[in-house]
Design an enzyme around this catalytic site. Structure first.
Site, PDB file in Angstrom:
ATOM      1  N   ALA B 257       0.812  -1.215   0.000  1.00  0.00           N
ATOM      2  CA  ALA B 257       0.000   0.000   0.000  1.00  0.00           C
ATOM      3  C   ALA B 257       0.844   1.264   0.000  1.00  0.00           C
ATOM      4  O   ALA B 257       0.314   2.353  -0.221  1.00  0.00           O
ATOM      5  CB  ALA B 257      -0.914  -0.011   1.228  1.00  0.00           C
ATOM      6  N   CYS B 391      18.229 -11.680  14.809  1.00  0.00           N
ATOM      7  CA  CYS B 391      17.559 -11.658  16.107  1.00  0.00           C
ATOM      8  C   CYS B 391      17.646 -10.240  16.652  1.00  0.00           C
ATOM      9  O   CYS B 391      18.546  -9.491  16.297  1.00  0.00           O
ATOM     10  CB  CYS B 391      18.180 -12.645  17.082  1.00  0.00           C
ATOM     11  SG  CYS B 391      19.846 -12.258  17.592  1.00  0.00           S
TER      12      CYS B 391
HETATM   13  N1  LIG Z   1       6.171  -3.524   8.681  1.00  0.00           N
HETATM   14  C1  LIG Z   1       7.380  -3.465   8.265  1.00  0.00           C
HETATM   15  O1  LIG Z   1       8.302  -3.586   9.023  1.00  0.00           O
HETATM   16  C2  LIG Z   1       7.649  -3.236   6.851  1.00  0.00           C
HETATM   17  C3  LIG Z   1       8.960  -3.284   6.403  1.00  0.00           C
HETATM   18  C4  LIG Z   1       9.199  -3.091   5.074  1.00  0.00           C
HETATM   19  C5  LIG Z   1       8.163  -2.849   4.233  1.00  0.00           C
HETATM   20  N2  LIG Z   1       6.874  -2.760   4.684  1.00  0.00           N
HETATM   21  C6  LIG Z   1       5.760  -2.470   3.816  1.00  0.00           C
HETATM   22  O2  LIG Z   1       4.868  -3.594   3.814  1.00  0.00           O
HETATM   23  C7  LIG Z   1       4.268  -3.723   2.532  1.00  0.00           C
HETATM   24  C8  LIG Z   1       4.485  -5.109   1.982  1.00  0.00           C
HETATM   25  O3  LIG Z   1       5.859  -5.291   1.640  1.00  0.00           O
HETATM   26  P1  LIG Z   1       6.270  -6.485   0.699  1.00  0.00           P
HETATM   27  O4  LIG Z   1       7.741  -6.455   0.591  1.00  0.00           O
HETATM   28  O5  LIG Z   1       5.615  -7.743   1.149  1.00  0.00           O
HETATM   29  O6  LIG Z   1       5.661  -5.995  -0.676  1.00  0.00           O
HETATM   30  P2  LIG Z   1       5.410  -6.873  -1.989  1.00  0.00           P
HETATM   31  O7  LIG Z   1       5.143  -5.919  -3.070  1.00  0.00           O
HETATM   32  O8  LIG Z   1       6.467  -7.898  -2.126  1.00  0.00           O
HETATM   33  O9  LIG Z   1       4.097  -7.650  -1.631  1.00  0.00           O
HETATM   34  C9  LIG Z   1       2.842  -7.024  -1.567  1.00  0.00           C
HETATM   35  C10 LIG Z   1       1.821  -8.092  -1.842  1.00  0.00           C
HETATM   36  O10 LIG Z   1       0.528  -7.525  -1.705  1.00  0.00           O
HETATM   37  C11 LIG Z   1      -0.293  -8.087  -2.729  1.00  0.00           C
HETATM   38  N3  LIG Z   1      -1.415  -7.194  -2.931  1.00  0.00           N
HETATM   39  C12 LIG Z   1      -1.397  -5.949  -3.490  1.00  0.00           C
HETATM   40  N4  LIG Z   1      -2.618  -5.421  -3.463  1.00  0.00           N
HETATM   41  C13 LIG Z   1      -3.444  -6.321  -2.879  1.00  0.00           C
HETATM   42  C14 LIG Z   1      -4.807  -6.329  -2.545  1.00  0.00           C
HETATM   43  N5  LIG Z   1      -5.599  -5.288  -2.812  1.00  0.00           N
HETATM   44  N6  LIG Z   1      -5.321  -7.422  -1.931  1.00  0.00           N
HETATM   45  C15 LIG Z   1      -4.528  -8.488  -1.649  1.00  0.00           C
HETATM   46  N7  LIG Z   1      -3.222  -8.537  -1.935  1.00  0.00           N
HETATM   47  C16 LIG Z   1      -2.678  -7.457  -2.544  1.00  0.00           C
HETATM   48  C17 LIG Z   1       0.627  -8.196  -3.905  1.00  0.00           C
HETATM   49  O11 LIG Z   1       0.148  -9.140  -4.857  1.00  0.00           O
HETATM   50  C18 LIG Z   1       1.925  -8.643  -3.255  1.00  0.00           C
HETATM   51  O12 LIG Z   1       2.072 -10.036  -3.190  1.00  0.00           O
HETATM   52  C19 LIG Z   1       4.905  -2.652   1.665  1.00  0.00           C
HETATM   53  O13 LIG Z   1       4.068  -1.531   1.635  1.00  0.00           O
HETATM   54  C20 LIG Z   1       6.158  -2.342   2.393  1.00  0.00           C
HETATM   55  O14 LIG Z   1       6.588  -1.045   2.092  1.00  0.00           O
HETATM   56  C21 LIG Z   1       6.617  -2.973   5.966  1.00  0.00           C
END
Ligand SMILES: NC(=O)c1ccc[n+]([C@@H]2O[C@H](COP(=O)([O-])OP(=O)(O)OC[C@H]3O[C@@H](n4cnc5c(N)ncnc54)[C@H](O)[C@@H]3O)[C@@H](O)[C@H]2O)c1
Ligand SMILES: NC(=O)c1ccc[n+]([C@@H]2O[C@H](COP(=O)([O-])OP(=O)(O)OC[C@H]3O[C@@H](n4cnc5c(N)ncnc54)[C@H](O)[C@@H]3O)[C@@H](O)[C@H]2O)c1
Lengths: 539, 539
Positions: B257, B391
């Site tokens: 997102a 870790c």
């Molecule tokens: N929480 C954290 O610590 C952290 C760390 C790094 C990144 N992120 C963020 O988390 C998110 C996910 O990262 P990622 O590396 O897994 O990204 P990614 O792009 O590898 O995976 C995102 C997944 O979401 C799916 N997707 C997209 N729209 C969708 C929808 N409407 N319904 C269902 N599935 C949908 C895609 O098909 C994809 O598999 C990113 O926004 C990233 O920036 C979070």
């Protein structure tokens, strides 16, 4: 807090070593009443540019520097000392980050909210990084700019021309002297009489006019260089002069337009309160007149204070019709790694600066404009605070000067160490799409990787203190920039550090301009061994 | 370019020394097909996070590292090698700045314009800084988070609860395994079947459901930990489950997102084209359902992907009704300087990781959750690319692990040097008001001085490579963050560097939280000798 701050002079140390002592003295020097615009508020220049967050922070920085060891590093976050870490001898003694905000929050509103909470301060460029040296700092750059204007439009001299400008503050106060040095007549409009007074006293301004008529009469009847102060508001005076068809050849401005609450709108006096909208409305009228002068044939340029952007926000659409001074005059110099090399004598002795002036002249015997500048500077510049000098040097030159100064210290030819730094406005240290990186050849104006790399390079090369700021002369949201200061204390270690810092720091400028596709930078890189991995391969 | 990239293994060097070799191997490792999401496009994770700007840049980085001397430093600007400078032995071998833009230009539109011109790339956090280690990297953090949810709401275990989440990409793919490790049942909604397939193959996901009904039936009848993949769009499935009154206990999301052109809107399939508006409209529905679950009593949190901000832009006003995971669960750990310490074995030998696992367990015998994690990890984690481990360790712990690893290298107990780094998501390395610095006690969420100081501190402490990025997991304009990687090559110099880097880097987290007024951080600073000049004086 009403104590007068002034840097210690001489060779007695209150810190463990010269790099720490230098940081302490330069912090104090920034707040010397001869140097700072409002020392009692810790404001050094640029309206709000501060040396420390508040007086408690100021004293805590001092106490910490006095005990800081040669393998320790003090961290300063927006003017407040926040940590001391064990590093090593090659590491900087101080690391500074001022006024930085995450992009979506990089607005004056959020900045002011955080400032009111006591969580940040505005660092300008050399205020929060402790290497402001008074109006001389900008005098040289301003002189170079007007000399370049003369080269471009008036056969190398401003003789017989009239320049109209605004603002006689910390930066802008250099304009009348610089125009006069370049042979011309200047009319300088300033809304605050005390600023006019101050420039008269320091010899930067020749006379004050009583009225617009008087100013015009003085200007048109001058037979040689002359600088004229005129009390008034640019938003009123510029349109009026345009209406009268005054014979103005060059127009620019250095009012504090980067901050709408510092720019005085028409009808207001300094110290009054006004709104951002009122300021922008006046700036729109101010810029409209400047575009009018350009339409009438004058050489018009923006002098790096965001006036055009604010005028546009104030509803004037043609605000960006005239160029910034960097693409117009300065970028060719940046391609050579050239920029505002400056130094100060920690002894406090003017003789030490005379010795360094002489050394620089001897190092670069063929460099004509440098000789002209240093001669004029020695005559005309009154030192403010610690004796200091500035001159623009390029890639392959700065480290020679640094090493030479270090020898002068070692041999006792000067009485104490020399501090060597620069403005953040330099060839490879800033991303600022309305000023230093306006209209880059490849469109990379807004890319901010470069100042971050520049700061890290200076940390990695042995600078004594390194700073990373946001906002500077163009305001919150509009620039990121880095600075370094290095101390020539006569030791072998200092020589090694100076050689690296003063080679690598300007090299960032050459590299940045090679990457953007400037041929001149490619030539310099080839000539002076600046290694750019993908340049040779033609990418 | 279709060559398969894979890091070299073993002890033969293609560079002059191990730090350079380590950078080269970790760059290659980031693009190993076992590690990277789209290696053929240089994309490592997070949809668009790249290891190098383009293939020419990739090869030029490699060539340059192979000749880089032990007192030289390579500069990388948004994935392109732009310069080589002479520094010194204590300086990093590589300095990296990726995706940075000046505040007013820090928008996706400007970023994409510059990217299309070939002038920048998106670096995410560990993609452009060459220390991504596959899904394990996030698995541990995800596991810690769900364990913290369990501690807070469900008496220390997720047994008997159902967690609903979205996204099985590079980061999100860790969720099913983490929930299962914490004892719970997970329903994971993913719009791309290949992602579900991949998680099944690697053992991160237990089963795939055919339909919403099937998923609910599997979830409610499970007698122990179970993770269920469900093909669908969150913007459809979440509201439908809410409508049905499904017995969901915990709700979060890790779809992509942060970038509206990566989030698949309702009615579209991966690979289709859609507008920012269409994506935001779907995100608004997605978040509306999450708020609905919270209203119904579920534990709901944002997992750091900017979903709430985009939903708000999409017109849903209550988007920020549920908290981010950092203030909810992670900040107390940050106050202790705790964060995602990680390492990889350059030998390529799983046995080397087993040796380091054992060493860490012995170093911290009393650290219960660490023992639980390392035991589960050794069982469940399939290595991707070079064997690696993560870790969370805190202030006073990380340097002990680093020094121990260096001893293992020196004594030959492991077969080749160990690379030690971390995510940019760490206690003192990031400013990110929607994630790591959301809702800081003093309101300093948007102050970005800290990541800049963190980068400079790591450069000044002897890290092998240091990076400063913009955007990361939350997107352009929303964060600045720094990373460091250090190489334990068994030398005395490496030991000195590791001691400083792994003390100072987490100390920045303690300092940042002391400055923001967290008591836990003050306790840790006092306990572990982190020097904060103005803390003692009570400011
Ligand atoms: N929480 C954290 O610590 C952290 C760390 C790094 C990144 N992120 C963020 O988390 C998110 C996910 O990262 P990622 O590396 O897994 O990204 P990614 O792009 O590898 O995976 C995102 C997944 O979401 C799916 N997707 C997209 N729209 C969708 C929808 N409407 N319904 C269902 N599935 C949908 C895609 O098909 C994809 O598999 C990113 O926004 C990233 O920036 C979070
Ligand atoms: N070109 C450069 O290299 C450079 C470098 C640094 C700063 N700047 C920018 O230049 C500007 C001037 O800097 P400074 O240090 O002199 O600032 P300053 O605040 O010291 O001085 C500004 C002056 O403008 C006057 N002023 C304000 N509104 C006016 C008006 N409407 N009409 C006439 N006078 C008015 C003020 O009274 C003050 O004396 C700032 O915006 C600064 O950010 C430019």
């Amino acid at each position: 807090m009403k104590t007068t701050i002034r840097a210690a002079r001489g060779t007695e140390l209150s810190c463990r070593s010269w790099p720490q002592e230098a940081a302490l003295r330069m912090l104090h020097n920034n707040l010397d009443p001869e140097v700072a615009e409002h020392p009692e508020e810790l404001v050094v220049y640029g309206g709000t540019g501060k040396a420390a967050r508040d007086w408690n922070s100021f004293h805590a920085i001092g106490r910490t520097l006095q005990t800081l060891k040669d393998d320790e590093t003090l961290l300063v976050q927006s003017g407040k000392p926040v940590g001391v870490l064990q590093t090593h001898e090659w590491a900087p003694r101080v690391l500074i980050a001022n006024s930085n905000l995450v992009g979506d929050w990089a607005t004056w509103d959020e900045f002011r909210r955080l400032e009111a909470l006591g969580l940040t301060m505005y660092g300008q460029m050399t205020a929060g990084s402790w290497i402001y040296i008074g109006t001389q700092g900008i005098l040289q750059g301003t002189y170079e700019t007007f000399a370049a204007v003369a080269d471009k439009r008036f056969d190398g001299s401003l003789a017989g021309t009239i320049t109209l400008t605004g603002g006689l503050g910390g930066m802008g106060g250099a304009q009348p002297l610089a125009v006069a040095m370049a042979g011309g007549v200047a009319i300088c409009v300033e809304v605050d009489r005390t600023r006019i007074q101050r420039r008269l006293e320091t010899g930067y301004l020749d006379v004050e006019a009583d009225s617009i008529d008087h100013a015009l009469q003085l200007a048109t009847s001058a037979t040689g260089p002359l600088s004229i102060g005129l009390l008034g508001n640019c938003a009123d005076v510029f349109p009026e002069l345009l209406r009268r068809g005054a014979p103005i050849d060059v127009v620019t401005d250095q009012t504090s337009a980067h901050d709408p609450l510092a720019y005085v709108p028409s009808g207001f006096a300094p110290g009054d309160e006004w709104s951002v909208e009122q300021a922008r409305e006046s700036m729109a009228r101010h810029v409209e007149a400047m575009v009018g002068f350009q339409d009438a044939g004058a050489e018009v340029f923006d002098y790096g204070n965001s006036l055009r952007a604010e005028a546009q926000l104030g509803g004037y659409e043609r605000a960006f019709d005239y160029p910034g001074f960097v693409p117009a005059y300065i970028r060719p110099l940046f391609c050579e790694g050239r920029g505002p090399f400056r130094w100060a004598a920690l002894s406090g002795e003017p003789a030490d600066i005379a010795a360094t002036d002489k050394a620089v002249l001897e190092l670069f015997p063929e460099h004509e404009s440098l000789h002209r500048w240093l001669k004029l500077a020695a005559e005309k510049v009154q030192f403010q605070g610690l004796p200091a000098r500035i001159c623009w040097l390029g890639q392959g030159e700065r480290h020679l000067a640094g090493l030479k100064f270090n020898e002068l210290v070692e041999s006792g030819a000067v009485q104490a160490p020399i501090v060597i730094g620069r403005d953040h406005l330099d060839c490879g240290s800033v991303a600022s799409p309305y000023r230093e990186t306006e209209a880059m050849l490849d469109g990379s104006d807004a890319i901010a990787d470069w100042p971050l790399l520049n700061a890290m390079v200076n940390v990695a090369s042995g600078a004594s203190w390194v700073s990373l700021h946001h906002g500077g002369g163009v305001g919150i949201g509009r620039s990121l920039h880095a600075g370094q200061v290095s101390v020539a204390d006569g030791t072998e270690l200092a020589a090694q550090k100076l050689e690296r810092v003063l080679t690598n720091d300007p090299a960032m400028g050459v590299i940045r301009h090679v990457d953007a596709g400037y041929e001149r930078a490619e030539e310099i890189a080839a000539e002076r061994d600046v290694r750019v991995p993908m340049a040779a391969a033609g990418e």
